[in-house]
Design an enzyme around this catalytic site. Sequence first.
Site, PDB file in Angstrom:
ATOM      1  N   HIS A 129       4.526  -4.403  11.004  1.00  9.64           N
ATOM      2  CA  HIS A 129       4.904  -3.485  12.330  1.00  9.64           C
ATOM      3  C   HIS A 129       5.085  -4.279  13.395  1.00  9.64           C
ATOM      4  CE1 HIS A 129       4.375   0.871  10.698  1.00  9.64           C
ATOM      5  NE2 HIS A 129       3.508   0.187   9.679  1.00  9.64           N
TER       6      HIS A 129
ATOM      7  N   ASP B 215      -0.193  -3.683   6.642  1.00 13.36           N
ATOM      8  CA  ASP B 215      -0.844  -3.034   7.679  1.00 13.36           C
ATOM      9  C   ASP B 215      -2.306  -3.709   7.727  1.00 13.36           C
ATOM     10  OD1 ASP B 215       1.392  -1.694   8.108  1.00 13.36           O
ATOM     11  OD2 ASP B 215       0.867   0.187   7.765  1.00 13.36           O
TER      12      ASP B 215
ATOM     13  N   HIS C 141      -7.579  -0.816   5.669  1.00 14.00           N
ATOM     14  CA  HIS C 141      -6.580   0.099   5.997  1.00 14.00           C
ATOM     15  C   HIS C 141      -6.364   1.430   4.833  1.00 14.00           C
ATOM     16  CE1 HIS C 141      -2.890   1.563   8.118  1.00 14.00           C
ATOM     17  NE2 HIS C 141      -2.309   1.404   6.823  1.00 14.00           N
TER      18      HIS C 141
ATOM     19  N   HIS D  43       1.268   4.009   1.944  1.00 16.24           N
ATOM     20  CA  HIS D  43       2.055   4.885   2.863  1.00 16.24           C
ATOM     21  C   HIS D  43       3.415   4.887   3.062  1.00 16.24           C
ATOM     22  CE1 HIS D  43      -2.031   4.307   5.580  1.00 16.24           C
ATOM     23  NE2 HIS D  43      -2.002   5.351   4.741  1.00 16.24           N
TER      24      HIS D  43
ATOM     25  N   ASP E  68       5.770   4.867   5.069  1.00 16.92           N
ATOM     26  CA  ASP E  68       6.692   3.993   5.817  1.00 16.92           C
ATOM     27  C   ASP E  68       6.915   2.393   5.072  1.00 16.92           C
ATOM     28  OD1 ASP E  68       4.048   3.678   6.639  1.00 16.92           O
ATOM     29  OD2 ASP E  68       4.684   2.077   8.055  1.00 16.92           O
ATOM     30  N   HIS E  69       6.058   2.513   3.893  1.00 19.36           N
ATOM     31  CA  HIS E  69       6.106   1.146   3.025  1.00 19.36           C
ATOM     32  C   HIS E  69       6.686   1.242   1.895  1.00 19.36           C
ATOM     33  CE1 HIS E  69       3.420  -1.093   5.921  1.00 19.36           C
ATOM     34  NE2 HIS E  69       3.258   0.237   6.250  1.00 19.36           N
TER      35      HIS E  69
ATOM     36  N   HIS F 103       0.798  -1.114  -0.041  1.00 19.12           N
ATOM     37  CA  HIS F 103      -0.028   0.177   0.141  1.00 19.12           C
ATOM     38  C   HIS F 103       0.776   1.239  -0.010  1.00 19.12           C
ATOM     39  CE1 HIS F 103       0.598  -0.271   4.388  1.00 19.12           C
ATOM     40  NE2 HIS F 103       0.093   0.824   4.575  1.00 19.12           N
TER      41      HIS F 103
HETATM   42 FE    FE Z   1       2.646   1.127   8.210  1.00 15.87          FE
HETATM   43 ZN    ZN Z   2      -0.209   1.914   6.483  1.00 11.10          ZN
END
Ligand code: FE
Ligand code: ZN
Length: 254
Positions: free
Chosen positions: A166, A128, A111, A55, A57-58, A53
């Site tokens: 995570h 996530d 999410h 985001h 942080d990915h 996805h």
């Molecule tokens: Fe994340």
């Molecule tokens: Zn995420």
Amino acid sequence: MHVVPLPALADNYIWLLHDDDGRAIVVDPGDAAPVEAALQQRHLTLCAILLTHHHHDHVGGVEALLTRHRVPVYAPHDERIAHATHRVDDGDLVQLDIPASRFDVIAVPGHTTTHIAYAGEGVLLCGDTLFSMGCGRLFEGTPAQMLASLDRLSSLPGNTLVCCAHEYTAANGRFAHTVEPANAALAARQVEVAQLRANDRPSLPVPLATEQATNPFLRVDSDAVVAWASERGVTGDRVARFAALRANKDVFAG
Ligand code: FE
Ligand code: ZN
């Protein structure tokens, strides 16, 4: 295939999969540095990137990785993700020659609306969506969508190793315990996780069967979750119970 979680950023794991010949896949590289370090230490060649996805942080490390590695990038159909070479959707098969591997693509909205998971080679790369003893927050989707997504993941074989993005496991366990204080499998998993984390080891991957026995978000039809919901005046169906779990977890301080 070897399955290695690379700690990254605050509490992310970038999943590294590689064969015995040193050929590797990385999943959701939010940062390039830990990937480059692991490739060097383990003498691996990066061959593909999978994204779940949009985001940051990915996906934040993709651009830097591509400056040093000319590899395909698999991602969902979402303009918010740049640098994808292959857009994939529910029902697609990601088939790699090097390292030889196959992953089914499963759409898991909730999410985010375009979130996908990859299942294959004995692992589930779920970003996530599913966390150990928890699930992702509903930033874009509805409770009904997220529950349907989790239902699909929960129907995979119990020996599937769940690779979450995570390290939220201990906090998730504390919330799960408030929902199911009498669940012995949950208590045992909490002890296991406490020991792992005390030794600075990841709580993941985790067999899906363990999640089916301990994760309240996969257990909305269990007697315990039904009782938990009715004690809180939640009437209605399994979606209502799921929504109540998610809403309570959102404000849980434990
Ligand atoms: Fe994340
Ligand atoms: Zn995420």
